[in-house]
Design a protein around this motif. Structure first.
Motif, PDB file in Angstrom:
ATOM      1  N   THR A  55      63.200  43.503  81.321  1.00  0.00           N
ATOM      2  CA  THR A  55      62.370  44.677  80.750  1.00  0.00           C
ATOM      3  C   THR A  55      60.885  44.376  81.254  1.00  0.00           C
ATOM      4  O   THR A  55      60.534  43.198  81.682  1.00  0.00           O
ATOM      5  CB  THR A  55      62.497  44.872  79.446  1.00  0.00           C
ATOM      6  OG1 THR A  55      61.813  45.896  79.082  1.00  0.00           O
ATOM      7  CG2 THR A  55      61.629  43.685  78.554  1.00  0.00           C
ATOM      8  N   SER A 123      64.857  40.748  78.804  1.00  0.00           N
ATOM      9  CA  SER A 123      64.953  41.579  77.704  1.00  0.00           C
ATOM     10  C   SER A 123      65.562  40.978  76.391  1.00  0.00           C
ATOM     11  O   SER A 123      65.517  41.517  75.157  1.00  0.00           O
ATOM     12  CB  SER A 123      65.676  42.862  77.935  1.00  0.00           C
ATOM     13  OG  SER A 123      67.022  42.571  78.219  1.00  0.00           O
ATOM     14  N   PRO A 128      59.986  40.044  73.445  1.00  0.00           N
ATOM     15  CA  PRO A 128      60.078  40.531  74.640  1.00  0.00           C
ATOM     16  C   PRO A 128      58.526  41.179  75.067  1.00  0.00           C
ATOM     17  O   PRO A 128      58.640  41.875  76.199  1.00  0.00           O
ATOM     18  CB  PRO A 128      61.286  41.605  74.742  1.00  0.00           C
ATOM     19  CG  PRO A 128      61.449  41.884  73.410  1.00  0.00           C
ATOM     20  CD  PRO A 128      61.178  40.684  72.646  1.00  0.00           C
TER      21      PRO A 128
END
Length: 133
Positions: A55, A123, A128
């Motif tokens: 991410t 992620s 995160p």
């Protein structure tokens, strides 16, 4: 499951997308003044190679230079990259197998639009929002 999706992504466009970002990074690094965008292009190329399980987060130390660089990037490249990701996602979403790929392509729009001041982290990390590798 992430590994399988990454392999399917790699076969159906991820490799070419990563190569395109890598070539853009090489060109930006050759032009000396555009090295920050070259480094960002290499970061996006790595993300384009393996997008599942990762991410994009904001870097905590990014300042006003990142904002200025992102504005320049949007004008010259960002908007076109975002449009190309949307068009590709629509084409991928036509098939059932392509729907996760289309979602991953849409997930790449924020970093292709505003690449400076961002970092890519796993992620499944504990926090995160920001964790350096």
């Amino acid at each position: 499951m992430k590994a399988l999706l990454n392999v399917i992504w790699l076969v159906f466009g991820g490799l070419w997308l990563a190569l395109g970002y890598a070539v853009a990074g090489i060109i930006c690094c050759l032009l000396i003044i555009t090295i920050p965008w070259g480094i960002a292009s290499f970061r996006i190329a790595g993300y384009a190679l393996w997008p599942f399980g990762r991410t994009v987060v904001d870097k905590p130390g990014a300042g006003s230079w990142s904002v200025l660089g992102n504005i320049i990037w949007i004008v010259f490249a960002g908007i076109w990259l975002a449009i190309s990701h949307v068009v590709t996602a629509v084409a991928q979403a036509v098939t059932i197998i392509g729907i996760p790929l289309a979602i991953a392509n849409l997930k790449m729009i924020p970093i292709s639009l505003l690449p400076l001041g961002k970092d890519i982290v796993p992620s499944d990390a504990r926090y995160p929002t920001y964790q350096r590798r």
